[in-house]
Write a protein that holds these residues in place. Sequence first.
Motif, PDB file in Angstrom:
ATOM      1  N   UNK A 107       3.355  -4.098  -9.449  1.00 52.22           N
ATOM      2  CA  UNK A 107       3.972  -4.389  -8.304  1.00 52.22           C
ATOM      3  C   UNK A 107       2.832  -3.508  -7.379  1.00 52.22           C
ATOM      4  N   UNK A 108       2.502  -4.177  -6.109  1.00 58.16           N
ATOM      5  CA  UNK A 108       1.859  -3.350  -5.170  1.00 58.16           C
ATOM      6  C   UNK A 108       2.591  -3.549  -3.647  1.00 58.16           C
ATOM      7  N   UNK A 109       2.682  -2.257  -2.868  1.00 60.31           N
ATOM      8  CA  UNK A 109       3.390  -2.339  -1.815  1.00 60.31           C
ATOM      9  C   UNK A 109       2.326  -1.930  -0.778  1.00 60.31           C
ATOM     10  N   UNK A 110       2.223  -2.514   0.629  1.00 62.46           N
ATOM     11  CA  UNK A 110       1.336  -2.303   1.295  1.00 62.46           C
ATOM     12  C   UNK A 110       1.985  -1.786   2.641  1.00 62.46           C
ATOM     13  N   UNK A 111       1.466  -0.390   3.176  1.00 59.66           N
ATOM     14  CA  UNK A 111       2.325  -0.221   4.321  1.00 59.66           C
ATOM     15  C   UNK A 111       1.215   0.437   5.229  1.00 59.66           C
ATOM     16  N   UNK A 112       1.571   0.349   6.416  1.00 64.14           N
ATOM     17  CA  UNK A 112       0.651   0.570   7.595  1.00 64.14           C
ATOM     18  C   UNK A 112       1.441   1.005   8.916  1.00 64.14           C
ATOM     19  N   UNK A 113       0.871   1.822   9.508  1.00 64.19           N
ATOM     20  CA  UNK A 113       1.339   1.987  11.102  1.00 64.19           C
ATOM     21  C   UNK A 113       0.873   0.826  11.839  1.00 64.19           C
ATOM     22  N   UNK A 114       1.319   0.281  12.953  1.00 66.17           N
ATOM     23  CA  UNK A 114       0.906  -0.669  13.805  1.00 66.17           C
ATOM     24  C   UNK A 114      -0.428   0.032  14.849  1.00 66.17           C
ATOM     25  N   UNK A 115      -1.314  -0.365  14.826  1.00 69.49           N
ATOM     26  CA  UNK A 115      -2.029   0.049  15.789  1.00 69.49           C
ATOM     27  C   UNK A 115      -2.716  -1.050  16.713  1.00 69.49           C
ATOM     28  N   UNK A 116      -2.531  -1.188  17.832  1.00 69.47           N
ATOM     29  CA  UNK A 116      -2.965  -2.302  18.819  1.00 69.47           C
ATOM     30  C   UNK A 116      -2.419  -3.608  18.157  1.00 69.47           C
ATOM     31  N   UNK A 117      -1.308  -3.695  17.771  1.00 67.44           N
ATOM     32  CA  UNK A 117      -0.689  -4.800  17.469  1.00 67.44           C
ATOM     33  C   UNK A 117      -1.267  -5.290  16.133  1.00 67.44           C
ATOM     34  N   UNK A 118      -2.058  -4.386  15.417  1.00 67.36           N
ATOM     35  CA  UNK A 118      -2.537  -4.770  14.079  1.00 67.36           C
ATOM     36  C   UNK A 118      -2.379  -3.949  12.923  1.00 67.36           C
ATOM     37  N   UNK A 119      -3.114  -3.797  12.100  1.00 63.39           N
ATOM     38  CA  UNK A 119      -2.722  -2.560  11.014  1.00 63.39           C
ATOM     39  C   UNK A 119      -3.908  -1.601  11.285  1.00 63.39           C
ATOM     40  N   UNK A 120      -3.709  -0.449  10.768  1.00 66.16           N
ATOM     41  CA  UNK A 120      -4.657   0.543  11.186  1.00 66.16           C
ATOM     42  C   UNK A 120      -6.006   0.326  10.649  1.00 66.16           C
ATOM     43  N   UNK A 121      -7.244   0.665  11.237  1.00 64.13           N
ATOM     44  CA  UNK A 121      -8.607   0.357  10.926  1.00 64.13           C
ATOM     45  C   UNK A 121      -8.737   0.723   9.622  1.00 64.13           C
ATOM     46  N   UNK A 122      -8.534   2.006   9.222  1.00 64.16           N
ATOM     47  CA  UNK A 122      -9.094   2.662   7.807  1.00 64.16           C
ATOM     48  C   UNK A 122      -8.265   1.366   6.808  1.00 64.16           C
ATOM     49  N   UNK A 123      -7.065   1.206   6.984  1.00 60.97           N
ATOM     50  CA  UNK A 123      -6.138   0.285   6.125  1.00 60.97           C
ATOM     51  C   UNK A 123      -7.040  -0.947   5.758  1.00 60.97           C
ATOM     52  N   UNK A 124      -7.633  -1.502   6.892  1.00 62.19           N
ATOM     53  CA  UNK A 124      -8.454  -2.855   6.977  1.00 62.19           C
ATOM     54  C   UNK A 124      -9.474  -2.822   6.240  1.00 62.19           C
ATOM     55  N   UNK A 125     -10.091  -1.667   6.287  1.00 64.78           N
ATOM     56  CA  UNK A 125     -11.242  -1.371   5.582  1.00 64.78           C
ATOM     57  C   UNK A 125     -11.218  -1.416   4.061  1.00 64.78           C
TER      58      UNK A 125
END
Length: 208
Positions: A78-96
Amino acid sequence: MKVVAINGSPRVNGNTAAAFSVMKSVFDSHGIEIEIINVGANVIRGCIGCESCVGKGKCVFNNDIVNAAIDKMRAADGIILGSPVYFSGIAGTMKSFLDRAFFVATREREFRGKVGAAIVSARRSGGSAALDCLNHYIVYSEMTLVGSSYWPIIHGWDAGEAVKDTEGMDTVKMLAENMAWVLMQRDAMKDNLPYPNMEKRRKLNFIR
Ligand SMILES: Cc1cc2nc3c(=O)[nH]c(=O)nc-3n(C[C@H](O)[C@H](O)[C@H](O)COP(=O)(O)O)c2cc1C
């Protein structure tokens, strides 16, 4: 069984980490191993769409944690993805990170049949949009997306403040319980009910 949890926050002891800690307690109680990979404080460049990964199973950029993390996700149930909300999206590093890791893995549909879940942490708003973003990686990979008693969005500003969001933490706990149950169900059925045959994907680009 093993779950890999990707933390997109640069704060390794922040609110996303607090949610993962609640989830870890649940997994511990079911004998499910969890490994947390902190990506948020790394320097991770974005995908350049070069498609060098096709047939190779790894990203052309080999100087960060992405390729090692892909291997860990490949090996996980299984895989869990967790991110802080940055400008109503996910954090930039997480997106990369996610663009590169999931572009590699989905070429050969390697995460197919795994169990997935996502959580986000916000001070106040934008949680639904960010959660949608994470969920897109899970469902595109043909993973089974697990839900909870409410959308898994927790609230807090300072690191760790979200533990005071009792409803949010209850939602995260229920998410982990539901994920554990799906993992156990999947494990129990693995010899009796194979995953559906993999139909070849026929791409039709919108070029007309
Ligand atoms: C660059 C930046 C942008 C943010 N944007 C939002 C936002 O759009 N909505 C919100 O509610 N909180 C926003 N926040 C607050 C974080 O989402 C919040 O503090 C979150 O709990 C941090 O989680 P973490 O401790 O796991 O990093 C932002 C914080 C930063 C640093």
